[in-house]
Write a protein that holds these residues in place. Structure first.
Motif, PDB file in Angstrom:
ATOM      1  N   GLY A   1     -24.357  35.985 -36.359  1.00 22.98           N
ATOM      2  CA  GLY A   1     -23.593  35.273 -35.337  1.00 22.98           C
ATOM      3  C   GLY A   1     -23.275  33.828 -35.678  1.00 22.98           C
ATOM      4  O   GLY A   1     -22.510  33.169 -34.970  1.00 22.98           O
ATOM      5  N   LYS A   2     -23.822  33.337 -36.781  1.00 22.09           N
ATOM      6  CA  LYS A   2     -23.607  31.927 -37.147  1.00 22.09           C
ATOM      7  C   LYS A   2     -22.126  31.588 -37.287  1.00 22.09           C
ATOM      8  O   LYS A   2     -21.670  30.543 -36.811  1.00 22.09           O
ATOM      9  N   GLY A   3     -21.365  32.496 -37.927  1.00 22.26           N
ATOM     10  CA  GLY A   3     -19.945  32.217 -38.155  1.00 22.26           C
ATOM     11  C   GLY A   3     -19.181  32.023 -36.851  1.00 22.26           C
ATOM     12  O   GLY A   3     -18.374  31.106 -36.720  1.00 22.26           O
ATOM     13  N   VAL A   4     -19.477  32.895 -35.894  1.00 23.08           N
ATOM     14  CA  VAL A   4     -18.809  32.817 -34.587  1.00 23.08           C
ATOM     15  C   VAL A   4     -19.156  31.491 -33.898  1.00 23.08           C
ATOM     16  O   VAL A   4     -18.284  30.810 -33.337  1.00 23.08           O
ATOM     17  N   LEU A   5     -20.443  31.133 -33.964  1.00 22.38           N
ATOM     18  CA  LEU A   5     -20.880  29.917 -33.271  1.00 22.38           C
ATOM     19  C   LEU A   5     -20.375  28.665 -33.971  1.00 22.38           C
ATOM     20  O   LEU A   5     -19.895  27.734 -33.319  1.00 22.38           O
ATOM     21  N   ASN A   6     -20.447  28.630 -35.314  1.00 23.42           N
ATOM     22  CA  ASN A   6     -19.957  27.444 -36.030  1.00 23.42           C
ATOM     23  C   ASN A   6     -18.455  27.262 -35.839  1.00 23.42           C
ATOM     24  O   ASN A   6     -17.968  26.128 -35.764  1.00 23.42           O
ATOM     25  N   ASN A   7     -17.718  28.358 -35.734  1.00 21.87           N
ATOM     26  CA  ASN A   7     -16.275  28.289 -35.472  1.00 21.87           C
ATOM     27  C   ASN A   7     -16.031  27.542 -34.153  1.00 21.87           C
ATOM     28  O   ASN A   7     -15.229  26.617 -34.074  1.00 21.87           O
ATOM     29  N   ARG A   8     -16.792  27.920 -33.119  1.00 21.36           N
ATOM     30  CA  ARG A   8     -16.640  27.292 -31.793  1.00 21.36           C
ATOM     31  C   ARG A   8     -17.137  25.847 -31.780  1.00 21.36           C
ATOM     32  O   ARG A   8     -16.530  24.970 -31.177  1.00 21.36           O
ATOM     33  N   ILE A   9     -18.312  25.644 -32.399  1.00 17.27           N
ATOM     34  CA  ILE A   9     -18.921  24.311 -32.364  1.00 17.27           C
ATOM     35  C   ILE A   9     -18.033  23.324 -33.118  1.00 17.27           C
ATOM     36  O   ILE A   9     -17.738  22.226 -32.643  1.00 17.27           O
ATOM     37  N   SER A  10     -17.561  23.734 -34.299  1.00 22.21           N
ATOM     38  CA  SER A  10     -16.723  22.846 -35.097  1.00 22.21           C
ATOM     39  C   SER A  10     -15.387  22.584 -34.398  1.00 22.21           C
ATOM     40  O   SER A  10     -14.888  21.457 -34.391  1.00 22.21           O
ATOM     41  N   GLU A  11     -14.825  23.628 -33.781  1.00 24.09           N
ATOM     42  CA  GLU A  11     -13.587  23.450 -32.995  1.00 24.09           C
ATOM     43  C   GLU A  11     -13.796  22.382 -31.927  1.00 24.09           C
ATOM     44  O   GLU A  11     -13.014  21.437 -31.811  1.00 24.09           O
ATOM     45  N   TYR A  12     -14.879  22.532 -31.176  1.00 23.83           N
ATOM     46  CA  TYR A  12     -15.147  21.609 -30.072  1.00 23.83           C
ATOM     47  C   TYR A  12     -15.295  20.175 -30.577  1.00 23.83           C
ATOM     48  O   TYR A  12     -14.677  19.246 -30.050  1.00 23.83           O
ATOM     49  N   LEU A  13     -16.097  20.000 -31.632  1.00 25.39           N
ATOM     50  CA  LEU A  13     -16.360  18.636 -32.116  1.00 25.39           C
ATOM     51  C   LEU A  13     -15.107  18.015 -32.727  1.00 25.39           C
ATOM     52  O   LEU A  13     -14.817  16.828 -32.503  1.00 25.39           O
ATOM     53  N   MET A  14     -14.349  18.802 -33.475  1.00 27.14           N
ATOM     54  CA  MET A  14     -13.117  18.272 -34.083  1.00 27.14           C
ATOM     55  C   MET A  14     -12.107  17.877 -33.001  1.00 27.14           C
ATOM     56  O   MET A  14     -11.423  16.862 -33.120  1.00 27.14           O
ATOM     57  N   LEU A  15     -12.014  18.681 -31.937  1.00 22.78           N
ATOM     58  CA  LEU A  15     -11.081  18.342 -30.851  1.00 22.78           C
ATOM     59  C   LEU A  15     -11.498  17.053 -30.151  1.00 22.78           C
ATOM     60  O   LEU A  15     -10.662  16.197 -29.860  1.00 22.78           O
TER      61      LEU A  15
ATOM     62  N   SER B   1     -10.629  14.191 -32.389  1.00 23.46           N
ATOM     63  CA  SER B   1      -9.197  13.859 -32.447  1.00 23.46           C
ATOM     64  C   SER B   1      -8.773  13.115 -31.180  1.00 23.46           C
ATOM     65  O   SER B   1      -7.911  12.249 -31.233  1.00 23.46           O
ATOM     66  N   GLU B   2      -9.448  13.407 -30.058  1.00 24.49           N
ATOM     67  CA  GLU B   2      -9.146  12.665 -28.817  1.00 24.49           C
ATOM     68  C   GLU B   2      -9.437  11.171 -28.939  1.00 24.49           C
ATOM     69  O   GLU B   2      -8.805  10.368 -28.258  1.00 24.49           O
ATOM     70  N   ILE B   3     -10.395  10.803 -29.773  1.00 24.84           N
ATOM     71  CA  ILE B   3     -10.673   9.363 -29.951  1.00 24.84           C
ATOM     72  C   ILE B   3      -9.939   8.802 -31.169  1.00 24.84           C
ATOM     73  O   ILE B   3     -10.216   7.700 -31.627  1.00 24.84           O
ATOM     74  N   GLY B   4      -9.007   9.580 -31.710  1.00 20.57           N
ATOM     75  CA  GLY B   4      -8.145   9.050 -32.769  1.00 20.57           C
ATOM     76  C   GLY B   4      -8.607   9.308 -34.192  1.00 20.57           C
ATOM     77  O   GLY B   4      -8.049   8.732 -35.128  1.00 20.57           O
ATOM     78  N   VAL B   5      -9.620  10.173 -34.355  1.00 17.96           N
ATOM     79  CA  VAL B   5     -10.030  10.550 -35.718  1.00 17.96           C
ATOM     80  C   VAL B   5      -9.101  11.659 -36.207  1.00 17.96           C
ATOM     81  O   VAL B   5      -9.037  12.726 -35.574  1.00 17.96           O
ATOM     82  N   PRO B   6      -8.348  11.435 -37.285  1.00 18.38           N
ATOM     83  CA  PRO B   6      -7.468  12.503 -37.766  1.00 18.38           C
ATOM     84  C   PRO B   6      -8.287  13.620 -38.412  1.00 18.38           C
ATOM     85  O   PRO B   6      -9.211  13.365 -39.179  1.00 18.38           O
ATOM     86  N   THR B   7      -7.991  14.876 -38.057  1.00 17.37           N
ATOM     87  CA  THR B   7      -8.734  16.006 -38.622  1.00 17.37           C
ATOM     88  C   THR B   7      -7.765  17.080 -39.122  1.00 17.37           C
ATOM     89  O   THR B   7      -6.597  17.086 -38.761  1.00 17.37           O
ATOM     90  N   HIS B   8      -8.296  18.015 -39.896  1.00 16.13           N
ATOM     91  CA  HIS B   8      -7.478  19.118 -40.413  1.00 16.13           C
ATOM     92  C   HIS B   8      -7.308  20.236 -39.380  1.00 16.13           C
ATOM     93  O   HIS B   8      -6.480  21.121 -39.551  1.00 16.13           O
ATOM     94  N   PHE B   9      -8.083  20.178 -38.290  1.00 16.84           N
ATOM     95  CA  PHE B   9      -8.113  21.284 -37.320  1.00 16.84           C
ATOM     96  C   PHE B   9      -6.786  21.419 -36.567  1.00 16.84           C
ATOM     97  O   PHE B   9      -6.238  20.434 -36.072  1.00 16.84           O
ATOM     98  N   VAL B  10      -6.268  22.629 -36.467  1.00 22.84           N
ATOM     99  CA  VAL B  10      -5.055  22.875 -35.683  1.00 22.84           C
ATOM    100  C   VAL B  10      -5.434  23.648 -34.418  1.00 22.84           C
ATOM    101  O   VAL B  10      -5.314  23.147 -33.312  1.00 22.84           O
ATOM    102  N   ARG B  11      -5.918  24.877 -34.580  1.00 26.04           N
ATOM    103  CA  ARG B  11      -6.381  25.646 -33.410  1.00 26.04           C
ATOM    104  C   ARG B  11      -7.253  26.810 -33.867  1.00 26.04           C
ATOM    105  O   ARG B  11      -7.144  27.284 -34.982  1.00 26.04           O
ATOM    106  N   ARG B  12      -8.089  27.264 -32.928  1.00 23.20           N
ATOM    107  CA  ARG B  12      -8.904  28.436 -33.213  1.00 23.20           C
ATOM    108  C   ARG B  12      -8.026  29.662 -33.056  1.00 23.20           C
ATOM    109  O   ARG B  12      -7.201  29.738 -32.146  1.00 23.20           O
ATOM    110  N   LEU B  13      -8.183  30.629 -33.965  1.00 24.77           N
ATOM    111  CA  LEU B  13      -7.346  31.826 -33.934  1.00 24.77           C
ATOM    112  C   LEU B  13      -8.071  32.997 -33.286  1.00 24.77           C
ATOM    113  O   LEU B  13      -7.466  33.782 -32.559  1.00 24.77           O
ATOM    114  N   ASN B  14      -9.345  33.140 -33.591  1.00 27.40           N
ATOM    115  CA  ASN B  14     -10.137  34.248 -33.049  1.00 27.40           C
ATOM    116  C   ASN B  14     -11.612  33.914 -33.230  1.00 27.40           C
ATOM    117  O   ASN B  14     -11.951  32.771 -33.512  1.00 27.40           O
TER     118      ASN B  14
END
Ligand code: TMP
Ligand code: ASP
Length: 253
Positions: A44-58, A61-74
């Motif tokens: 389950g690590k992959g599923v959780l890291n996908n979500r955790i990294s999505e959340y932190l990157m978003l 980016s809200e505080i102006g840190v540019p990231t490579h993240f676009v959106r979660r796909l699945n």
């Protein structure tokens, strides 16, 4: 569906994305430590890291840190911008632990006089050696302006994430970041890349000092899956379905 595999790392696979300049980042359950000497699976690590990294990157980016993240796909994949990875692992430390504690014979958990930023060369054959700015600029891995940007961004990320984790009862002991170069109309920008997750952070419960990160796997502390779930739960990103649905399919070609 067959997709071109661009790169396979220890915990992730990068596939060609749906449009030029994008990649699909697939999170595996595989875990390694000590430069591949220890290998395992954290269900389950992959599923959780996908979500955790999505959340932190978003949030970043809200505080102006540019990231490579676009959106979660699945469950296991996210769309990211294709960047030229700078071959440096940037480690930010707030509390003595891991290799720093070992190198200077500090007690794990002892306070540092201030936050410390270190650079390691991303090179498995060499075992990711610690390098200085001098090495980085002399060998051309990055130029002084890049290093300046990377240092400023890393310190901002540390301030923000330390506060965010503090708010959910976790101490951000240390973490590793990777950056890439993004080219847009002849202009180059340094952006945060890779992932931010319990694979790349040390997170200790503020009350109990319990480790809720990959050290549970590295050091055979047990309850590894539960630690990743607890971080996701506190961040409010634990998938509803729960652990039974986290056993994902094998990576598709
Ligand atoms: P260290 O104490 O082993 O040098 O690790 C410092 C931080 O960097 C810790 O939070 C784990 C993370 N890290 C990685 O993400 N990848 C690595 O290859 C290593 C060695 C550490
Ligand atoms: N991920 C690295 C490895 O595979 C090291 C670590 O995280 O401990 O060795």
């Amino acid at each position: 569906m067959r997709r071109r595999r661009i790169y396979e790392g220890k915990a992730k696979v990068l596939f060609e994305g749906p449009e030029p300049g994008t990649l699909v980042q697939y999170f595996k359950d595989d875990a390694t430590a000590f430069n591949n000497q220890k290998q395992g699976v954290i269900t389950g690590k992959g599923v959780l890291n996908n979500r955790i990294s999505e959340y932190l990157m978003l949030r970043l980016s809200e505080i102006g840190v540019p990231t490579h993240f676009v959106r979660r796909l699945n469950m296991r994949e996210q769309l990211v911008r294709e960047v030229e990875i700078i071959p440096i692992e940037v480690v930010v430390r707030n509390v003595a632990a891991g290799s720093l504690a070992k190198r200077f014979r500090l007690e794990e958990g002892s306070a540092l006089p201030r936050s410390i930023v270190e650079y390691y060369l991303k090179n498995d054959e060499l075992g990711d050696p610690l390098v200085s700015e001098e090495h980085i600029t002399a060998f051309g891995w990055a130029n002084p302006q890049d290093i300046d940007d990377i240092l400023q961004l890393s310190l901002r990320i540390n301030d923000f994430l330390s506060g965010l984790f503090h708010g959910i009862g976790l101490r951000l002991v240390d973490f590793k970041l990777e950056y890439g170069r993004l080219w847009e109309e002849e202009q180059m920008r340094i952006v945060l890349a890779d992932e931010i997750s319990p694979d790349s952070c040390r997170l200790w419960d503020i009350e109990t000092n319990e480790k809720l990160d990959k050290d549970r796997f590295r050091r055979d502390l047990g309850r590894v899956e539960e630690a990743y779930q607890e971080v996701a739960r506190r961040l409010g990103v634990l998938p509803e379905a729960g652990p039974m649905d986290l056993k994902g399919p094998k990576v598709m070609q």
